[in-house]
Design an enzyme around this catalytic site. Sequence first.
Site, short mmCIF file in Angstrom:
data_model
loop_
_atom_site.label_atom_id
_atom_site.label_comp_id
_atom_site.label_asym_id
_atom_site.label_seq_id
_atom_site.Cartn_x
_atom_site.Cartn_y
_atom_site.Cartn_z
CE LYS A 151 -55.37 17.21 -48.61
NZ LYS A 151 -55.63 16.15 -49.61
CB SER A 201 -52.63 13.52 -49.00
OG SER A 201 -53.73 14.03 -49.71
CB SER A 261 -55.88 11.99 -50.73
OG SER A 261 -54.57 11.63 -51.05
#
Lengths: 493, 95
Positions: A78, A161, A185
Site C-alpha cells: 500500500k 482506503s 480500511s
Amino acid sequence: MSSLIELTLAQALDGLKTKKFTATELTQAYIKATEKCRSLNAYIVETPELALKQAKESDARYASGKALPMDGLPLGIKDLFCTDNVQTTAGSNILRGFKPQYESTVTAQLFRDGAVMLGKLNLDEFAMGSANITSAYGNVINPWSGSDPANAVRKLVPGGSSGGSAAAVAARCAIAATGTDTGGSIRQPAAFTGITGIKPTYGRCSRWGIVAYASSLDQAGPMTRDVRDAAIMLKSMAGYDPKDSTSVNRPVPNYLDALEGGIAGLRIGIPKEYRVDGMPAEVETLWQQGIKMLQDAGAEIVDISLPHTKYALATYYIVATAECSSNLARYDGVRFGQREAGKNLIEMYETTRAKGFGAEVRRRIMLGTYVLSAGYYDAYYLKGQKVRNAIARDFGQAFKQCDAILTPTAPSDAFAIGEKQDDPIKMWLNDVFTVPVNLAGLPAMSLPVGLSANKLPLGLQIIGRPFDESTVLGIGAALEAAAGFKALPPFHA
Amino acid sequence: MSIDKNTVARIANLARIRLTEDEQNAMTREFQAILGWIDQLQEVNTDDIPPLTSVVEVTLPLRDDKVADGGYPEDVLANAPKQAAGFFVVPKVIE
C-alpha cells in the site's frame, strides 16, 4: 506460467521449497499479471526491476538452503508505507515525487523475511475514504465489476482506503498485499473484493514509517487470499519496535498453530446493535448462516449488547479528524513534497495545502481543526474521547461473556463509483461495523462467506480480545472451511 | 451547534488552507450538516467516564538521552522542494 499466480502464499512457499519453480519464475508471472491488470489502476508505481533483483537474491538463498519465512513471495505494498527510494505518495498530490530515504518498519520486516515488492498500491488520499475514489492517482476499479471492469456499465468501487491492495489480491496481480486500517480500511475492501484481511490489535504492528492519518487508530495488517496466508504474513509484520512508542513489547505467537485447534467450546458473541436500519436482508441472512456454521463447528452462541455502537461513527469523525489535522500539519511545502509559490511564508503554506490536498482531506483537516479549537474543544473533542471510552468499555463487558464476536463486515455489497458521493455522511456509514473496533483498539478480521444477489462477495467480521489475534484466526479458519468461498472475480490475471 | 462562514474562514486560516469564497460557502453548508449529525453525542451521559486517549495500557517508554540517529544531511534534504548550502529554503520571513 499462469498457474503460478493461482497459488496461495502457503502453496507458493511449498513450491519454492520443493524447487518446483524459482522465485524469479514466480515474480515474472506476477509482473505479467500486473501488466494485464493495469485497467484496474491498482498500482500507482510498479517496481519490476526491484522485484526481479529481490527474487534473484531469494533464489540464491533457496539454493544455499537458507530460505526465509516469506522468501520469494511477490507482494504489493500500500502506498502509505514509506519505501526506501521508491516514490511514496499516500495517494496525494502533495507527496507527488516523494522518495523516502528510509524503509517503514513493517516493510523492512517483510523484506527481512525475504518478500519481494511488485510495486506501490493505490489508496484513498491519506487513507481517508471508503471507496478508493479520493486518490489523486485515479479511482481503483473492483475486478468484480465485470470481465472488462474499466468499461463496465456499473464500475464498482473496491472499498477503501486499501482499495488497490484489495483489487490486486482479488485479481491475482499480487500474491498478497499490505493494508492499513484506521476505521475499516483493511476489512471493508477485503469484504468488497472477496478476500481476507485482518486488522491486528493496536500496538501489534509498528506504525513507524507509515504515513500517519489518525495515530491512535492506525494499524497495519495483511490482505490475503485466505486465513492461512494472513497468519503467515501477520507473523512477519508484527512485533515490537522501539521507534514506535505505542508498539507493544509482547512476544508474537506462531499464528499458524492457531489454525489447527478447532473452535469447540468457544463462545461467540452476537451483538444485537449491529442490526442497522436499511441493512439489506441478504446481509442479515449471511450473518445467520455464519452463526450456524460456527455453531455446527462446536462454538456456543451468546447474545451480547454493545449499547454505544450507534455513536461510534460520530465519535470516530471527531477523534480521527482531530488527529489528522495535527498529523497533516507537516505538509507545508518546506521539507518534502510539493510546494506552491507564495509571496510570504504563510501564503506559501496556504496555497501549497489548498492545491496539494483533495476535497475529502481538506474537509477532515478543517473538521479536526474545528473540534480542537478554543471554545469547541470540550463540546467536541473531549466529549468524543469520553464516548470513545464508553464504546471501549462496551467491548470489555461483552468479552466477559464471550471469547470473540461475529458481525457483518459492511452493511452492503460493493457499490458503484458515483453512488453515495452526494453526501459525506452517507459514505461514512459504510464503516458502521468496522469503526467501533478501531476506537477500542481490538483485532478483527474480515473474510468472504457468500455472494449477494448481484453475485458480489459479502464478508463477515470476527472481533477478538486485545492481542488475541490467534483466536480470531482460529475462528476464521473454521468459518472459511464451512463457507467454502471459492468464487473468483469475472476479471483476473 | 451551528456554524457560520466567518468561523469556517477562521478555521481555514488556522489550518493554513486557502479557500475561495465558493469553497467557504460550500464548506459552511457541509459543516452544518456534519456538526448536526455529530451533536447526537450530546445525548450520551458521560459524567462518570474519563476521556480515553490511548487504548494501549502502557506508560511511555524512556530511552537514554543520547543521540541515536543522524549524521546524514543529504538524506534529510533529499526531498526538499528548495535547498541551499545544507538548509531548507523558504520565502523571506523577516523584512
